[in-house]
Design a protein around this motif. Sequence first.
Motif, mmCIF file in Angstrom:
data_model
loop_
_atom_site.group_PDB
_atom_site.id
_atom_site.type_symbol
_atom_site.label_atom_id
_atom_site.label_comp_id
_atom_site.label_asym_id
_atom_site.label_seq_id
_atom_site.Cartn_x
_atom_site.Cartn_y
_atom_site.Cartn_z
ATOM 1 N N ALA A 79 -30.156 -50.983 26.212
ATOM 2 C CA ALA A 79 -29.428 -50.488 24.900
ATOM 3 C C ALA A 79 -28.285 -51.583 24.279
ATOM 4 O O ALA A 79 -27.895 -51.503 23.208
ATOM 5 N N GLY A 83 -29.792 -50.872 21.093
ATOM 6 C CA GLY A 83 -29.434 -49.782 20.351
ATOM 7 C C GLY A 83 -28.907 -49.959 19.076
ATOM 8 O O GLY A 83 -29.037 -48.871 18.296
ATOM 9 N N GLU A 111 -35.027 -43.144 26.414
ATOM 10 C CA GLU A 111 -33.779 -43.426 27.093
ATOM 11 C C GLU A 111 -34.158 -43.456 28.652
ATOM 12 O O GLU A 111 -33.455 -44.242 29.427
ATOM 13 N N SER A 114 -36.098 -47.261 28.885
ATOM 14 C CA SER A 114 -35.009 -48.234 28.513
ATOM 15 C C SER A 114 -33.979 -48.425 29.639
ATOM 16 O O SER A 114 -32.949 -49.358 29.452
ATOM 17 N N LEU A 116 -31.334 -46.455 29.772
ATOM 18 C CA LEU A 116 -30.058 -45.722 29.099
ATOM 19 C C LEU A 116 -29.540 -44.836 29.794
ATOM 20 O O LEU A 116 -28.488 -44.493 30.115
ATOM 21 N N ARG A 117 -30.416 -43.935 29.996
ATOM 22 C CA ARG A 117 -29.820 -42.407 30.764
ATOM 23 C C ARG A 117 -29.417 -42.676 31.890
ATOM 24 O O ARG A 117 -28.323 -42.076 32.299
ATOM 25 N N ARG A 120 -25.990 -44.742 31.565
ATOM 26 C CA ARG A 120 -25.090 -43.651 30.853
ATOM 27 C C ARG A 120 -24.217 -42.509 32.224
ATOM 28 O O ARG A 120 -23.076 -42.559 32.205
ATOM 29 N N HIS A 130 -26.505 -42.654 21.760
ATOM 30 C CA HIS A 130 -27.758 -42.165 21.812
ATOM 31 C C HIS A 130 -28.584 -42.933 20.575
ATOM 32 O O HIS A 130 -28.441 -42.366 19.424
#
Length: 250
Positions: A79, A83, A111, A114, A116-117, A120, A130
């Motif tokens: 991200a 992103g 996500e 990648s 990202l989830r 985060r 997002h």
Amino acid sequence: MSWPAPVRLTPRVTLVGSGTLGFGLTDAHDSHVYLLDGGTDAVLLDAGCGLAADRIAANVRAVLGARPVSRILLTHAHADHAGGAAELARLLGATVHALAPAAAIVAAADEDASGLRTARRAGVYPPHLHPPAVPVHPLDAPRLGVGALTVEVHPTPGHAAGHACFSYRDAGARALFSGDLVFARGRVAVLATPDTDLGELAASLRAVRDLAADVLLPGHGAPVLRDAHTHLDAAVGHLDRGALPPGLLP
């Protein structure tokens, strides 16, 4: 508080985005975002996280004036690097390009793939980040033209699926955009993610070492503007001694 100005690194390359692990030009979560100017054409290398895409676009315009950016070349799908691709593509009228595995992740705004989830939830990124989906063109040729320059595409998996480095020669010197494969002083970033592969990372480090780069333009930290090959030699030297190169931090 006024924003810092873009930073000219070489006659062809200007840093237009950078976060906490860099120059602090834009959002804290941004990777380095480089503008490569080939004269009649220009491209971005990476896109930041998307939370300061308007600032990055303003920096691009401060450098290029009315001249356009044709493409955004992504080193990988994490991200902090990808992103901002959708918003920058919209603001600049550019198309987005990446190696096929990374292209699929960014195009679907996946996500999980990648990372990202997970990042985060760990507090690495704010809860409101997002990134939206965006069309991404798979890079399927070993080189591409950027005005007077020829940019070479180097598949370099290991840090992430579909990771790519990019290089070009100008005035006899080779500059390497290394993404998150390798950083100044031969450091690396190894993540606890499914697409991190230490064997591929080692092979990719050896491959970019063999390019004998003069300039190293990594995704974070200090750029190296001369004798970059010594930093790449340092990374491979650790491998030759049976050890992983030191991490990016501290």
